[in-house]
Design a protein around this motif. Sequence first.
Motif, mmCIF file in Angstrom:
data_model
loop_
_atom_site.group_PDB
_atom_site.id
_atom_site.type_symbol
_atom_site.label_atom_id
_atom_site.label_comp_id
_atom_site.label_asym_id
_atom_site.label_seq_id
_atom_site.Cartn_x
_atom_site.Cartn_y
_atom_site.Cartn_z
ATOM 1 N N ASN A 82 0.836 -1.213 0.000
ATOM 2 C CA ASN A 82 0.000 0.000 0.000
ATOM 3 C C ASN A 82 0.862 1.251 0.000
ATOM 4 O OD1 ASN A 82 -2.590 -1.113 0.004
ATOM 5 N ND2 ASN A 82 -2.577 -1.401 2.230
ATOM 6 N N VAL A 83 1.883 1.225 0.836
ATOM 7 C CA VAL A 83 2.757 2.391 0.946
ATOM 8 C C VAL A 83 3.521 2.605 -0.367
ATOM 9 C CG1 VAL A 83 4.830 3.259 2.124
ATOM 10 C CG2 VAL A 83 2.943 2.313 3.462
ATOM 11 N N VAL A 84 4.003 1.516 -0.949
ATOM 12 C CA VAL A 84 4.724 1.655 -2.227
ATOM 13 C C VAL A 84 3.783 2.213 -3.299
ATOM 14 C CG1 VAL A 84 6.012 0.438 -4.026
ATOM 15 C CG2 VAL A 84 6.320 -0.210 -1.635
ATOM 16 N N ALA A 85 2.552 1.727 -3.332
ATOM 17 C CA ALA A 85 1.576 2.235 -4.312
ATOM 18 C C ALA A 85 1.314 3.720 -4.078
ATOM 19 C CB ALA A 85 0.277 1.436 -4.208
ATOM 20 N N ASP A 86 1.246 4.127 -2.809
ATOM 21 C CA ASP A 86 1.058 5.555 -2.496
ATOM 22 C C ASP A 86 2.216 6.385 -3.054
ATOM 23 O OD1 ASP A 86 -1.379 5.358 -1.088
ATOM 24 O OD2 ASP A 86 -0.360 4.847 0.781
ATOM 25 N N TYR A 87 3.434 5.880 -2.862
ATOM 26 C CA TYR A 87 4.605 6.609 -3.365
ATOM 27 C C TYR A 87 4.499 6.827 -4.870
ATOM 28 C CZ TYR A 87 7.098 5.443 1.021
ATOM 29 O OH TYR A 87 7.482 5.324 2.326
ATOM 30 N N LEU A 88 4.240 5.728 -5.568
ATOM 31 C CA LEU A 88 4.217 5.810 -7.030
ATOM 32 C C LEU A 88 3.064 6.699 -7.489
ATOM 33 C CD1 LEU A 88 4.930 2.050 -7.820
ATOM 34 C CD2 LEU A 88 6.580 3.925 -7.708
ATOM 35 N N ILE A 92 6.414 9.668 -7.134
ATOM 36 C CA ILE A 92 7.786 9.246 -6.846
ATOM 37 C C ILE A 92 8.171 8.228 -7.918
ATOM 38 C CG2 ILE A 92 9.216 7.954 -5.211
ATOM 39 C CD1 ILE A 92 7.557 9.475 -3.007
ATOM 40 N N ASP A 93 9.287 8.504 -8.544
ATOM 41 C CA ASP A 93 9.691 7.753 -9.737
ATOM 42 C C ASP A 93 10.802 6.771 -9.365
ATOM 43 O OD1 ASP A 93 10.776 6.845 -12.082
ATOM 44 O OD2 ASP A 93 11.014 8.836 -12.994
ATOM 45 N N PRO A 94 10.539 5.489 -9.455
ATOM 46 C CA PRO A 94 11.557 4.504 -9.034
ATOM 47 C C PRO A 94 12.832 4.546 -9.878
ATOM 48 C CG PRO A 94 9.671 3.404 -10.044
ATOM 49 C CD PRO A 94 9.298 4.842 -9.904
ATOM 50 N N LEU A 95 12.792 5.275 -10.981
ATOM 51 C CA LEU A 95 14.030 5.432 -11.754
ATOM 52 C C LEU A 95 14.891 6.549 -11.171
ATOM 53 C CD1 LEU A 95 12.678 5.012 -15.402
ATOM 54 C CD2 LEU A 95 13.858 3.322 -13.971
ATOM 55 N N LYS A 96 14.260 7.411 -10.393
ATOM 56 C CA LYS A 96 15.010 8.509 -9.764
ATOM 57 C C LYS A 96 15.226 8.273 -8.278
ATOM 58 C CE LYS A 96 13.226 11.957 -12.951
ATOM 59 N NZ LYS A 96 14.339 11.685 -13.877
ATOM 60 N N ARG A 308 -5.704 8.803 -6.937
ATOM 61 C CA ARG A 308 -6.495 7.597 -6.671
ATOM 62 C C ARG A 308 -6.493 6.659 -7.872
ATOM 63 N NH1 ARG A 308 -11.008 9.939 -5.190
ATOM 64 N NH2 ARG A 308 -11.806 10.078 -7.309
ATOM 65 N N GLN A 309 -6.667 7.246 -9.046
ATOM 66 C CA GLN A 309 -6.718 6.418 -10.257
ATOM 67 C C GLN A 309 -5.374 5.725 -10.508
ATOM 68 O OE1 GLN A 309 -8.132 9.255 -13.137
ATOM 69 N NE2 GLN A 309 -10.295 8.719 -12.763
ATOM 70 N N SER A 310 -4.313 6.491 -10.335
ATOM 71 C CA SER A 310 -2.979 5.923 -10.523
ATOM 72 C C SER A 310 -2.720 4.815 -9.488
ATOM 73 C CB SER A 310 -1.952 7.055 -10.385
ATOM 74 O OG SER A 310 -0.659 6.542 -10.316
ATOM 75 N N ARG A 311 -3.100 5.101 -8.257
ATOM 76 C CA ARG A 311 -2.919 4.138 -7.169
ATOM 77 C C ARG A 311 -3.656 2.828 -7.446
ATOM 78 N NH1 ARG A 311 -4.346 2.193 -2.449
ATOM 79 N NH2 ARG A 311 -2.940 2.353 -0.668
ATOM 80 N N GLU A 312 -4.874 2.958 -7.966
ATOM 81 C CA GLU A 312 -5.671 1.760 -8.264
ATOM 82 C C GLU A 312 -4.969 0.863 -9.273
ATOM 83 O OE1 GLU A 312 -9.492 3.309 -9.359
ATOM 84 O OE2 GLU A 312 -10.051 3.652 -7.257
ATOM 85 N N LYS A 313 -4.353 1.487 -10.260
ATOM 86 C CA LYS A 313 -3.634 0.713 -11.277
ATOM 87 C C LYS A 313 -2.453 -0.024 -10.651
ATOM 88 C CE LYS A 313 -4.541 3.568 -15.290
ATOM 89 N NZ LYS A 313 -4.004 4.756 -15.934
ATOM 90 N N PHE A 314 -1.709 0.677 -9.786
ATOM 91 C CA PHE A 314 -0.556 0.042 -9.150
ATOM 92 C C PHE A 314 -0.989 -1.098 -8.229
ATOM 93 C CE2 PHE A 314 1.549 4.230 -10.038
ATOM 94 C CZ PHE A 314 2.526 3.725 -10.880
ATOM 95 N N ILE A 324 9.509 -3.559 -8.276
ATOM 96 C CA ILE A 324 10.114 -2.235 -8.035
ATOM 97 C C ILE A 324 10.830 -2.221 -6.677
ATOM 98 C CG2 ILE A 324 9.511 0.172 -7.471
ATOM 99 C CD1 ILE A 324 7.358 -0.059 -9.723
ATOM 100 N N LEU A 325 10.139 -2.762 -5.672
ATOM 101 C CA LEU A 325 10.696 -2.778 -4.319
ATOM 102 C C LEU A 325 11.932 -3.681 -4.269
ATOM 103 C CD1 LEU A 325 10.031 -1.602 -1.545
ATOM 104 C CD2 LEU A 325 8.578 -3.597 -1.109
ATOM 105 N N LYS A 326 11.867 -4.768 -4.964
ATOM 106 C CA LYS A 326 12.976 -5.720 -4.963
ATOM 107 C C LYS A 326 14.204 -5.120 -5.648
ATOM 108 C CE LYS A 326 13.984 -10.557 -5.897
ATOM 109 N NZ LYS A 326 13.606 -11.767 -6.634
ATOM 110 N N GLU A 327 13.966 -4.457 -6.738
ATOM 111 C CA GLU A 327 15.074 -3.860 -7.486
ATOM 112 C C GLU A 327 15.760 -2.787 -6.617
ATOM 113 O OE1 GLU A 327 17.488 -1.576 -9.923
ATOM 114 O OE2 GLU A 327 15.609 -0.688 -9.189
#
Lengths: 352, 352
Positions: A82-88, A92-96, A308-314, A324-327
Motif C-alpha cells: 500500500n505504501v509503495v503504491a502511495d509513493y508511485l 515518486i519515480d523509481p528510476l530517480k 487515486r486512479q494511478s494508485r488503483e492501477k498500481f 520495483i521494491l525488490k530492485e
Amino acid sequence: MENATTLQLDPEANSNQTIDSQEKILTGDRATGSLHLGHFVGSLQQRVQLQYRYAQTILVADMQGLTDNGHNPQKISANILNVVADYLAVGIDPLKTTICLQSAIPALAELTMYYANLVSIARLERNPTVKNEIKSKSFGRSIPAGFLTYPISQAADITAFKATLVPVGEDQLPMLEQTNEIVRRLNHIAQQDILVECKPLLSKVSRLPSVDGKSKMSKSMGNTIMLSASEKEISKAIKAMYTDSSHLRVSDKGQVEGNVVFTYLDAFHQDQDYVANLKEQYTAGGLGDGSIKKILDECLQELLKPIRQSREKFIADPSQLIAILKEGTERSNDESNDVLAQVKKAFGLNLF
Amino acid sequence: MENATTLQLDPEANSNQTIDSQEKILTGDRATGSLHLGHFVGSLQQRVQLQYRYAQTILVADMQGLTDNGHNPQKISANILNVVADYLAVGIDPLKTTICLQSAIPALAELTMYYANLVSIARLERNPTVKNEIKSKSFGRSIPAGFLTYPISQAADITAFKATLVPVGEDQLPMLEQTNEIVRRLNHIAQQDILVECKPLLSKVSRLPSVDGKSKMSKSMGNTIMLSASEKEISKAIKAMYTDSSHLRVSDKGQVEGNVVFTYLDAFHQDQDYVANLKEQYTAGGLGDGSIKKILDECLQELLKPIRQSREKFIADPSQLIAILKEGTERSNDESNDVLAQVKKAFGLNLF
C-alpha cells in the motif's frame, strides 16, 4: 541543530535540474498504514521534488513498524505494498528514487547491533522524541526493547546509505543528534571518517491537522483523508470537518484560526489570493461553512482523483510493486553491505 | 527449571557412540581472551565428550564480546583465533562440532531485531543474571544498550540453531527462561511451533577457584592458568597458589576446605584415591604445602603439555584456523537463514 538546511519547495522543479551529487537523502515511512493527506503535505510532495535534485532513498520501514506492533505484525505486512503504491501514485519515480524494504536489508540489523554497544540505555531514555512517544503510547517500563532502541536502528538506516540530508520535523531533531553521536564514536574507533554525519532537512510546512481539528491524524481514528479516498469519502470527511463552533449562521463573523477547512485550503488550494479573499469574507461575516466546504471539496477532488486512479492501477498489479521494491532493495543491499564491511573492519571483525 | 538435564561426564565416551539426533547443543564463548583451566573444567572437557553424543555447535561470540567492549574492540578481534586454537587443542573436532563466528552470521542480528519487539525493557532489567552483571561491572544506567539486550541476542543464537540443550551453570538459567519466553511468543504469533524450547544441560562440576582463592578467575587478574601456559608459568602459578594460611609448618594440621591446591587436585588428578589419601595426611599434619604443590605441578604439566603443543601448531597456521571457522560458519548460515525465513514469514515479511 546548527547545520539545519531548510527546504524551500520549488514549484518549478523538474527533471532538467542537475543532481547535486554532494548530498544524499534518506527518508521513509513506517509501514503501519496507507498514506494520507498529512503525509502528502508533510513529506510526499517534497520527495517528488527532491528526487530531481538529489540522490534519494526511501525506506519502507517494516521492521521499525514492528517495534510497537510485535504482537500485531499483520498491521505492517498488509501495508507494505500500500505504501509503495502511495509513493508511485503521487509521482515518486523509481528510476530517480530508490525505494527499498528495511527487512530485506540484513546490513541494517547488523549495523544496529554494532551501534547498540556505543549507546547507553540512559542516553536512549533521555531522547526527547522517544520520551514523548513512550508517554503518548502509555508504554512505561513495559516498552518493548525494540522500541526504546529504535533511534539506534534509525542511525543504522541513515548511515548505511551515507545519507547527508534527512527530511524531518523539529520534533525529530534529537534522532539525528543521536545518529551523529554514533557516527563520531564509530569514526573515533575506526580512526578515520568511515561514516558521514547527517543534517536535518527541515520543512517549513506545518503539520496538517486532523479533520476534527483535535487529535493526531490517523487512519484508525477516521479523522483523516487517505490518498486512496473515494469521492464520497472525501466529501464525507469534509462535511465532518471542524470549522468554528460559534459560527452558527452565515451572517455570523467566523474565525479562520483553528478552522480546519481554511487550513486545508491554505495547504491545497492552487490560488492563495482567492483563499485570502475567502478568509476576509468569512471573518467579516456572510460566508457560510457550506460554501467554504464546497470549495475545499472541489479542490481535494481535483487533487486526489488522478492520485487515486494511478494508485488503483498500481495496487491491481502487486507483482510490479514487488519488482520495483525488490530492485531498489538489491541496490540498497550493495550500498549498505559496503558500509557494514567498513564498520566491521573498524571493529577488527573482518576475518572473512 | 523443571526440565533441566544434568550432564554426567562419561570417561568412556568415544566415537563409537551413536549420535542422539533428537538433541542439538549450542554453546560458545565470548571472544574476550584465550581460554584457561577454568574453561577447561567448566565447559571444554564436556564439549569434547558431547560432540560424540550430539550435534553440537560452538559459537565464537565476538559480537556479544563487544557488548561491554564497544570502545575496546581489539580485545575481541585479537582473540577470535586464540579461542578457536584453544578449542582444537583440547580435542574439539571440527568434523564433529560446528565451530562458527557470530559476526559472520547475519541472521543472528536479524533475529535479535525481531525478538526485541517481543521483550520489554522491564523484563530485561528483571533478569537476575543481567542484574548481577550490571552490578559487577558497575554499569548503572550507563549500561550499553547492547549489553542490557544481550539475552535477546542469546535467544537468537539458541533458536537460530534450533538448540534443545544448552550447557549452562545455575546462574545462567534465567537466560534460558528468557529464550523460552521468546520461543513461546514467536510460536504464538506464527500459530505453529517454528521455534523449539531449550533445556539447560547442567554440569555437576563446580566452578574452579582462582589461583589466589579469592576473586573470579581472569587472565587480566593474573590469577589463572591459561591453556597456553608455559612450564614456567604453570609452576609459578602453583607456587603462588593459596593453601591454608594457618598451615605454617609441615607438622601442622592443614585444612583441605578452601585449599586451592586440593581443589585443583580434585579437578585434575587422574587418581582420586591417591588424592583422598593426600587429604587425610594433610589434615592429620605431616604433609607440607611444597609436597602437594609438587604433585599438582606434575599433574598439570602432564595435562597441559600436549594441549600447549597442539595449540602452538594451530596458532602457527592462522589460515587453517580461518578455514575451519569459515567452513563452520557457512554451514551455520544455511541453518540460521532457514530459521530466519520462518520467523520473517511468521511476521508476514516474506515478500521476496
